[in-house]
Design an enzyme around this catalytic site. Structure first.
Site, PDB file in Angstrom:
ATOM      1  N   LEU A 101       0.888  -1.162   0.000  1.00 54.11           N
ATOM      2  CA  LEU A 101       0.000   0.000   0.000  1.00 54.11           C
ATOM      3  C   LEU A 101       0.922   1.206   0.000  1.00 54.11           C
ATOM      4  CD1 LEU A 101      -2.743  -0.865   2.661  1.00 54.11           C
ATOM      5  CD2 LEU A 101      -3.138  -0.393   0.245  1.00 54.11           C
ATOM      6  N   ASP A 102       0.634   2.215  -0.821  1.00 58.46           N
ATOM      7  CA  ASP A 102       1.545   3.349  -0.860  1.00 58.46           C
ATOM      8  C   ASP A 102       1.523   4.107   0.468  1.00 58.46           C
ATOM      9  OD1 ASP A 102      -0.339   5.689  -1.022  1.00 58.46           O
ATOM     10  OD2 ASP A 102      -0.918   4.737  -2.900  1.00 58.46           O
ATOM     11  N   LYS A 103       2.498   4.955   0.660  1.00 63.32           N
ATOM     12  CA  LYS A 103       2.718   5.625   1.948  1.00 63.32           C
ATOM     13  C   LYS A 103       1.498   6.385   2.428  1.00 63.32           C
ATOM     14  CE  LYS A 103       6.009   8.777   4.185  1.00 63.32           C
ATOM     15  NZ  LYS A 103       7.256   9.574   3.995  1.00 63.32           N
TER      16      LYS A 103
END
Length: 235
Positions: A101-103
Site C-alpha cells: 500500500l503506498d505511503k
C-alpha cells in the site's frame, strides 16, 4: 528436507527470509550462497548444506506466521526504506509484506513468512478481490463511475473492468482484481480527480471490521490452514 533437496528460492521463502520473487532477485545479485559458494537460480539445497543471505545464516525451520495488519498513513511497505512496515510492527520474527500500500494509503495488508502464501495472494491469475474506500477532491459524476468501471488506460495498459459503488458525492468503493502501481490514484487522475484518502477495507473475504489502525490480527494454526485452502495451496 529430503535427499532430493529443494530449490533455493523455495528454501529462502519457507525460512521467512524473503518471497520467492525477491529470492530470485537476490540470487541474481550474488547475495545468496550455499556452503560459501554463490548460487544461481535453480540451485537446490540438500541436507547438510549451509545457506547464507547477505552473509547471514538462514535456517528453514520457522513456524508459519500470517498477520492481517491495518496500516496507518505514513508507513512505507518497501523493506528497503527506513521506518518501514516491518520496523513499525516490530514483530518478534522475520516477516515481509504481501504486496504494497503506498505511503499515503491506509488499510489491510497481509504479512507472512510463507513464500507460497505471498505469491498466491499476489498472483493476478488467481483473481483475488481487493476492496477500497476512496474519497476524491470533487463531486463524482456518472461519466467518472462508468469510465472507471470499464477500464482506464494507464501504465501502457488498460485496467481490468471493476466494480464501483457510489457512497456519497465524494466517496466510493472500488473492487479490483489487479494491483498496478498506484492504480486507483492513476485511474482517478485520468479523469482529473485527485484522491484525498484511500483505504483498503477488504482482501478476499477478510474485512477490516474492528481492526484499528496500527493493529494486527495474528492468524492461528487453523486460520492459516483455512487461508491455504482458499489459496489452493498444500496444507
Amino acid at each position: 528436507m529430503d535427499n532430493k533437496g529443494i530449490r533455493i528460492n523455495k528454501y529462502l521463502s519457507e525460512a521467512g527470509a524473503c518471497s520467492r520473487r525477491e529470492a530470485d532477485r537476490l540470487i541474481d545479485a550474488g547475495k545468496v550462497m550455499i556452503n560459501d559458494v554463490p548460487v544461481t537460480c535453480g540451485a537446490r539445497v540438500y541436507p547438510g548444506d549451509v545457506v547464507y543471505l547477505n552473509g547471514r545464516h538462514i535456517v528453514s525451520d520457522t513456524e508459519p506466521v500470517v498477520l492481517l495488519y491495518n496500516k496507518p498513513r505514513g508507513v512505507v511497505c518497501s523493506t528497503a526504506e527506513k521506518d518501514n512496515i516491518i520496523d513499525y510492527i516490530g514483530y518478534h520474527s522475520r516477516i515481509y509484506p504481501v504486496g504494497r500500500l503506498d505511503k499515503d494509503s491506509t488499510g489491510l495488508i497481509f504479512l507472512t513468512n510463507q513464500g507460497d502464501i505471498h505469491d498466491a495472494v499476489l498472483r493476478a491469475s488467481n483473481m483475488h478481490e481487493k476492496e477500497y474506500l476512496v474519497r476524491v477532491n470533487r463531486p463524482i459524476n456518472d461519466d467518472f463511475i462508468h469510465g472507471m468501471q470499464i477500464g482506464v488506460p494507464i501504465l501502457n495498459t488498460v485496467t481490468m473492468p471493476c466494480r464501483i459503488k457510489r457512497i456519497n458525492d465524494y466517496e466510493f468503493t472500488i473492487v479490483l482484481m489487479q494491483g498496478l502501481n498506484r492504480q486507483i490514484r492513476r485511474m482517478c487522475a485520468y479523469f482529473d480527480y485527485r484522491v484525498r484518502t484511500l483505504k483498503r477495507i477488504r482482501i478476499m473475504d477478510y474485512n477490516i471490521d474492528t481492526l484499528k489502525e496500527g493493529q494486527y490480527h495474528e492468524f492461528g494454526k487453523e486460520e492459516i490452514i483455512e487461508l491455504r485452502r482458499k489459496l489452493s495451496l498444500p496444507l
